[in-house]
Design a protein around this motif. Sequence first.
Motif, mmCIF file in Angstrom:
data_model
loop_
_atom_site.group_PDB
_atom_site.id
_atom_site.type_symbol
_atom_site.label_atom_id
_atom_site.label_comp_id
_atom_site.label_asym_id
_atom_site.label_seq_id
_atom_site.Cartn_x
_atom_site.Cartn_y
_atom_site.Cartn_z
ATOM 1 N N TRP A 129 0.808 -1.220 0.000
ATOM 2 C CA TRP A 129 0.000 0.000 0.000
ATOM 3 C C TRP A 129 0.839 1.267 0.000
ATOM 4 O O TRP A 129 0.472 2.254 -0.643
ATOM 5 C CB TRP A 129 -1.000 -0.018 1.159
ATOM 6 C CG TRP A 129 -2.055 -1.028 0.862
ATOM 7 C CD1 TRP A 129 -2.292 -2.204 1.498
ATOM 8 C CD2 TRP A 129 -2.978 -0.984 -0.232
ATOM 9 N NE1 TRP A 129 -3.299 -2.891 0.879
ATOM 10 C CE2 TRP A 129 -3.748 -2.173 -0.173
ATOM 11 C CE3 TRP A 129 -3.232 -0.069 -1.249
ATOM 12 C CZ2 TRP A 129 -4.750 -2.460 -1.101
ATOM 13 C CZ3 TRP A 129 -4.229 -0.348 -2.172
ATOM 14 C CH2 TRP A 129 -4.973 -1.529 -2.096
ATOM 15 N N GLN A 182 0.331 3.865 -3.088
ATOM 16 C CA GLN A 182 0.077 5.281 -2.804
ATOM 17 C C GLN A 182 1.193 6.159 -3.347
ATOM 18 O O GLN A 182 0.937 7.252 -3.890
ATOM 19 C CB GLN A 182 -0.086 5.475 -1.298
ATOM 20 C CG GLN A 182 -1.360 4.851 -0.750
ATOM 21 C CD GLN A 182 -1.352 4.715 0.766
ATOM 22 O OE1 GLN A 182 -0.387 5.085 1.431
ATOM 23 N NE2 GLN A 182 -2.428 4.180 1.314
ATOM 24 N N ASP A 229 -5.532 7.336 -2.590
ATOM 25 C CA ASP A 229 -5.102 8.729 -2.476
ATOM 26 C C ASP A 229 -5.433 9.248 -1.082
ATOM 27 O O ASP A 229 -6.491 9.833 -0.853
ATOM 28 C CB ASP A 229 -5.800 9.571 -3.538
ATOM 29 C CG ASP A 229 -5.359 11.034 -3.500
ATOM 30 O OD1 ASP A 229 -4.375 11.342 -2.793
ATOM 31 O OD2 ASP A 229 -5.994 11.864 -4.177
#
Length: 540
Positions: A66, A70, A247
């Motif tokens: 993650w 991101q 986001d």
Amino acid sequence: MGTPGNKEAVDYIRSGRGRLGIELGSTRIKACLIGDDPRDVLALGSFTWENSFIDGLWTYSLEDVWSGVQAVYADLLADSERRYGVRPAALESIGISAMMHGYLAFDSNDELLVPFRTWRNTTTGPAAKQLTGLFDVNIPLRWSIAHLHQAVLDQEPHVGRIDFMTTLAGYVHWRLTDRKVVGVGDASGMFPIDSATLDYDAALMKRYDTFAAGSTPGMDIARLLPEVLVAGVNAGELTEAGARLLDPSGGLQPGAVFCPPEGDAGTGMVATCSVAPRTGNVSAGTSIFAMVVLERPLAQVHHELDLVTTPAGAPVAMVHCNNGASELAAWAHLFAQFASAAGTTVDSDKAFSALLQEALKGETDAGGLLVYNYLAGEPIAGTSEGRPLFVRTPDSNFTLANFMRAQLYGVFATLVLGMRVLETENVSIDRMFAHGGMFKTAGVAQRFLAGALNAPVSVADSASEGGAWGIAVLAAFVKDPSDDLDAYLRNSVFGGAAFETTNPDPADATGFTAYLDRYSAGLAIQRAAVNTLTLKGATQ
């Protein structure tokens, strides 16, 4: 590849018409944003990451997954702002792709039961052998069903608690959309696919449940696997939670449509317009593999060949090698360090390009030098672990040019061993395409691959973007599924596209054959190194 004018690009981005592709490769995560015309690249993002060798297994943590996703999306946003002064607040469609295979197993609370076991692990030999015999289909070591069955054989306590298993692409897609699905190409690296139903082979699932019942009562493999979808199907929408996960700044709106998540092999086929029978492609990255779309079933089971599918479900023979360009890149980095030590600053990309150009000056057989790029085990070569080796004899011609040619030949050698098996099946190939970062340097890797295969090799100007662009194209296809996938690619994506084709140089072909003969004979050195040299991680 094209780039639209600034005004047109700003309009695409502000109106939320961008199509986003994200691919999680073994060493880089890439993002690609395209417009209405799939050939128009609006913005790009990149993030470097690396797997870890822990307790004898190659893995990535979900936290790293993650943070990487991101970071690559943030990099794409920054690129969009640099180019056009605007960032996308909404997207029309999204696609997720990642390295295939491996093992991500979750319990009923959606908690990961054991660390992610990637495709690179070669610890599933007993399971793969049993399953190949049971199914009469080659089950490679890296397939998800091999990882599951090895856990069954090893009586790992987590097996009885598995509620769901998926691939890396399937996992990221699930978290962003709340849908447990995979594309048929990615699914074909989990469990064998029935080409008539475009779903898991029901007879083989029943056979496995019966086979595993003695050690795992109540095994229901169909319940554990994700739903299978073909290219062009709506595979869910970006949820509010998914938007915040992608986001964290809160700037992205939910609602974007997703295409089915796919594996890197499928996106490579899309990126090279190689989804029709008698077409094929070579994808070179951390691993290297060739995909050839079949006209008919193979006559025999071959351990060198995987039977997988295109993103539309057409049958494909895959020659997969665990070791691709990583060792070559490591040497380029070493030479860049040497340049720095000598007082000349050269980044790794420039060093890589210069060294590849130097390889063109080498002897056609690499002067008697040998390179084994085995950072991991290589099933085609019969090795369960890897030891990178550079080998020469006292009478070898040890020059930089020969050394670099040997490095490039080493990338392709095991692949060609597998491709020779396809020849015994009389598989016909009209077009062979190549993609991956090593093909950015014009006229080198492409030329040597043509010599190694003794066949023409074509490269499109999308070659270096590869899978991130390929999955963005599949995301666009969800919004325009009027044709079948092959027709869509030929008409809407690659119509009029420029391909650079290199025919094999007879001298290169002869030289590579001589290199491969020595390479095959020298595999005993690789096996001896595995038996003699212990990995530091194996003792932790």
